[in-house]
Design an enzyme around this catalytic site. Structure first.
Site, short mmCIF file in Angstrom:
data_model
loop_
_atom_site.label_atom_id
_atom_site.label_comp_id
_atom_site.label_asym_id
_atom_site.label_seq_id
_atom_site.Cartn_x
_atom_site.Cartn_y
_atom_site.Cartn_z
N ARG A 180 0.82 -1.19 -0.09
CA ARG A 180 -0.12 0.02 -0.03
C ARG A 180 0.91 1.30 0.18
O ARG A 180 1.69 1.28 0.71
CB ARG A 180 -0.79 0.04 1.25
CG ARG A 180 -1.63 1.29 1.33
CD ARG A 180 -2.21 1.51 2.67
NE ARG A 180 -2.91 2.55 2.70
CZ ARG A 180 -3.10 3.47 3.73
NH1 ARG A 180 -2.25 3.17 4.95
NH2 ARG A 180 -3.64 4.53 3.75
N HIS A 223 -7.69 7.17 0.38
CA HIS A 223 -8.51 6.04 0.71
C HIS A 223 -9.20 5.53 -0.63
O HIS A 223 -10.13 4.85 -0.71
CB HIS A 223 -9.95 6.36 1.40
CG HIS A 223 -9.60 6.73 3.04
ND1 HIS A 223 -10.35 7.77 3.64
CD2 HIS A 223 -8.65 6.38 3.79
CE1 HIS A 223 -9.71 7.85 4.79
NE2 HIS A 223 -8.94 6.82 5.11
N GLU A 246 -9.39 -3.25 1.35
CA GLU A 246 -8.10 -2.72 0.68
C GLU A 246 -7.24 -3.82 0.35
O GLU A 246 -6.58 -3.76 -0.52
CB GLU A 246 -7.72 -1.31 1.49
CG GLU A 246 -8.68 -0.27 1.57
CD GLU A 246 -8.25 0.57 2.62
OE1 GLU A 246 -8.60 0.23 3.77
OE2 GLU A 246 -7.71 1.55 2.51
#
Ligand code: AMP
Length: 396
Positions: free
Chosen positions: A89, A178, A382
């Site tokens: 990420r 996000h 995610e």
């Protein structure tokens, strides 16, 4: 059998989920916290068991090595060669990346360049990347950017009304955040609506960090976070939008330094700042129920800031088919969902199904058939998006 590990490396933490991609099953997950301390905490979940160990972990390399050794010791994998990909990420991809990318020298150099925009995140993502690269050199690495989904915003939505040179010369613009969550949740809602050709969806990602995104036909058209995640709605400890002159006033007249003001806006504001009770929604709700005036005020402002963005995006989208609630508060608080939806009833004809809101489980519709807008609760994921993108890009 391709195993992929999704990694989220922060300044002193490393979160992970190991997937078996044939069936997208999470084999194990956990977090290493307080990296750099003698009392670091390693929590790992495997086969319904949660193990927590406190031990010294000197840096991210030691954390990655410990994690991978543990996978072998616990027979979660028989060899590290089973892990074919690592998905990282990455908070800030700037204007460079509109999708996930294999981490080659160019991608790594851009993530490094963008640390000026995300000093608390990008450097640590790279530390995590190097640690896993050293530990499992044969696994491919993919960067999944929090900003990528919002790269579809039009210029009129991402340019700030300040001199244009700061955009052209200094990268000052709205990037949002996000994005991986907003992508996952909006596309899941579209799926739950039966994959219509056209759709107008608003995602309310309400966690400790919180943002709203307007999604038209599956594409992000506007989002509440800005140049950094400080903008937009009020959050656990972040202020969200405030008049920038407050900053000047606090520096010039009250004597705060600039770093103190920025720290205050990021860490001491939002639910915590107004209530004085806590940044945690549950604590503030509890205090409000007991009559704590500032806790009540904090919740009131929080809900009103959410609906203000819903109103904006209703206009921008030219209507709304669905509003989706996700993240810690959005997924778990029937109370927050009801308060927000009640504020929308008069203007938007929203009607909540009490039973589905309070007692339903999993991804679900919580509005009645009469409601003019569908209201969904969707559990964000995610890590799954990171693992899927890693699989796709590495051809696993
Ligand atoms: P996140 O950042 O997505 O982990 O969300 C954290 C926020 O979710 C915190 O403010 C928590 O208080 C809130 N939260 C988690 N569980 C609940 C719950 N059952 N009811 C209300 N808020 C919750």
């Amino acid at each position: 059998m391709a195993k992929i590990i999704a990694v989220n490396a922060g300044s002193s933490s490393l979160k992970f989920q190991l997937f078996e991609m044939d069936n997208e099953e999470v084999i194990t997950s956990g977090v290493i916290e307080r990296i750099g301390f003698d009392d670091a905490i390693f929590t790992i979940k495997y086969q319904d068991q949660k193990n927590k160990e406190i031990l010294p972990i000197k840096d991210h390399q030691a954390a990655a090595d410990l994690l991978l050794d543990t996978l072998i010791k616990k027979h979660i994998v028989s060899s590290l060669d089973e892990i074919k990909g690592v998905g990282h990420r990455v908070v800030q991809g700037g204007s460079y990346f509109d999708s996930s990318k294999i981490m080659d020298d160019y991608v790594v150099s851009k993530i490094d360049e963008l640390k000026v925009l995300a000093p608390l995140h990008n450097p640590h993502h790279l530390t995590g990347y190097y640690a896993f690269k050293k530990a499992i050199p044969n696994a491919g690495a993919v960067a999944v950017f929090d900003t990528a989904f919002h790269q579809t915003l039009e210029k009129r939505c991402y340019i700030y009304p300040i001199p244009y040179k700061y955009y052209e010369e200094n990268m000052v613009r709205k990037y949002g955040a996000h994005g991986t969550s907003h992508f996952y949740v909006s596309h899941r809602a579209i799926e739950l609506m039966g994959n219509p050709e056209h759709s107008k969806v608003i995602v309310a990602h309400l966690g400790n960090g919180a943002s709203l995104t307007a999604v038209k036909d599956g594409i992000s058209v506007n989002t509440s976070m800005g140049f950094t995640p400080l903008a937009g709605i009020m959050m656990g400890t972040r202020s969200g939008d405030v008049d920038p002159s407050v900053i000047d006033y606090l520096v010039e007249n009250i004597g705060l330094t600039m770093p103190e003001v920025i720290h205050m806006l990021n860490k001491e504001s939002g639910l915590l700042g107004i209530s004085g009770v806590s940044s945690d929604f549950r604590d503030v709700q509890q205090a409000a129920l007991q009559g704590h005036e500032r806790a009540k005020l904090a919740l009131d402002i929080f809900f009103r800031r959410v609906i203000a963005y819903i109103g904006r995006y209703f206009i921008a989208l030219g209507g709304i088919d669905a509003i989706c609630f996700t993240a810690g508060i959005g997924e778990n608080s029937a109370y927050a969902r009801k308060e927000i939806c009640d504020l929308l009833t008069e203007a938007l004809g929203v009607e909540i199904d009490q039973e589905a809101n309070e007692n339903g489980q999993g991804d679900r519709l919580i509005s009645t058939p009469n409601s003019k807008v569908k209201i969904f609760v969707i559990y964000t994921n995610e890590e799954l998006v990171i693992a899927r993108d890693t699989k796709k890009l590495l051809n696993l």
